[in-house]
Design a protein around this motif. Sequence first.
Motif, PDB file in Angstrom:
ATOM      1  N   PRO A  35      -5.779   5.212  -6.290  1.00  0.00           N
ATOM      2  CA  PRO A  35      -6.899   4.283  -6.038  1.00  0.00           C
ATOM      3  C   PRO A  35      -8.124   4.686  -6.843  1.00  0.00           C
ATOM      4  N   LEU A  37       0.830  -1.200   0.000  1.00  0.00           N
ATOM      5  CA  LEU A  37       0.000   0.000   0.000  1.00  0.00           C
ATOM      6  C   LEU A  37       0.869   1.256   0.000  1.00  0.00           C
ATOM      7  N   THR A  59     -11.606   5.373  -2.447  1.00  0.00           N
ATOM      8  CA  THR A  59     -10.804   5.877  -1.331  1.00  0.00           C
ATOM      9  C   THR A  59      -9.765   4.876  -0.878  1.00  0.00           C
ATOM     10  N   ASP A  60      -9.787   3.690  -1.454  1.00  0.00           N
ATOM     11  CA  ASP A  60      -8.921   2.614  -0.975  1.00  0.00           C
ATOM     12  C   ASP A  60      -8.469   1.769  -2.160  1.00  0.00           C
ATOM     13  N   TYR A  61      -7.286   1.192  -2.027  1.00  0.00           N
ATOM     14  CA  TYR A  61      -6.781   0.284  -3.043  1.00  0.00           C
ATOM     15  C   TYR A  61      -7.305  -1.138  -2.875  1.00  0.00           C
ATOM     16  N   LYS A  62      -7.905  -1.442  -1.742  1.00  0.00           N
ATOM     17  CA  LYS A  62      -8.207  -2.827  -1.390  1.00  0.00           C
ATOM     18  C   LYS A  62      -9.498  -3.326  -2.038  1.00  0.00           C
TER      19      LYS A  62
END
Length: 303
Positions: free
Chosen positions: A67, A57, A70-73
């Motif tokens: 991303p 990350l 809001t998140d790469y996951k």
Amino acid sequence: MKKAFALTCILALPLLGVAQRIDKKQLLKDVQVLSADSMQGRHSGTPGNALAQEYLLNRFKEAGIKPFATDYKQHFSIDTKRAKVEQATNLVGYIAGKSDKAIVVTAHYDHVGQQDSLIYNGADDNASGVGALLAAAAYFAKHPPKHTIIFAALDAEELGLQGAKAFLEHPPVPLEHILLNVNMDMLSINNKGELYASGAYHYPQLKPFLQKVKPQPHAKLVLGHDRPEQGHDDWTGQSDHAMFHKKDIPFVYFGVEDHLHYHKPTDDFEQVNKAFYPDAALLVINFLKEIDANLAQPGTAKQ
């Protein structure tokens, strides 16, 4: 017959970036960190895998990957005869191009974990692919691409290509916008200086672009390992690109042939060929530059 894509072949153009350099120190550091004992072999759903995620990350941000939200996951679960994992995690981001059509660059960051108190660190399989993915992202962050490039560090490849399956079930862009998958799995251990590019048998229109990638001092591209009659030596179904192929998305798979350390506890950073690996990563980046500059719309058939 299934769809593939037409490629605009501008043979008069020189190969882009033959002399392009990469940060070899950072490339090797990424592999060394991901294959450390502290990562416990990065098996999906384990604390070691979570440590690898945390490192990646930070590296995604440093490399300039953005991303989608809001998140790469991208979380997903696995419940098969082979394994059950409540939460596995792909890490997905992009570098914007001038087109909304996308090239997806993949490399799985998981490995097989620990067995009989031995840690299987997976330096070549596949910390090496992830290191090259980050190096490619760093290049395109400084040299904006024509097409949007999606970078996906996939989980659970070792559990049956589950990360690629999850990515394609919930893609960050419409599937019809994905023109090509470039997958990297094992790039760093080869003493003959050979990096294989698999996929041109199925998508022969890729061949001219692969052939334009000139050798580096310690690495050259060899086309093959993609014909059905080759049996186990046909790599078409042996890594995450197989899931893209099933969706009729063209692919190129970059990797080395199996070696003595494959899926062994000896697949450590010390085994990485420090001359070959950076040049192998550069071959992939040069292919990405060439294909990004000349990639056209879908429309022809694959074999």
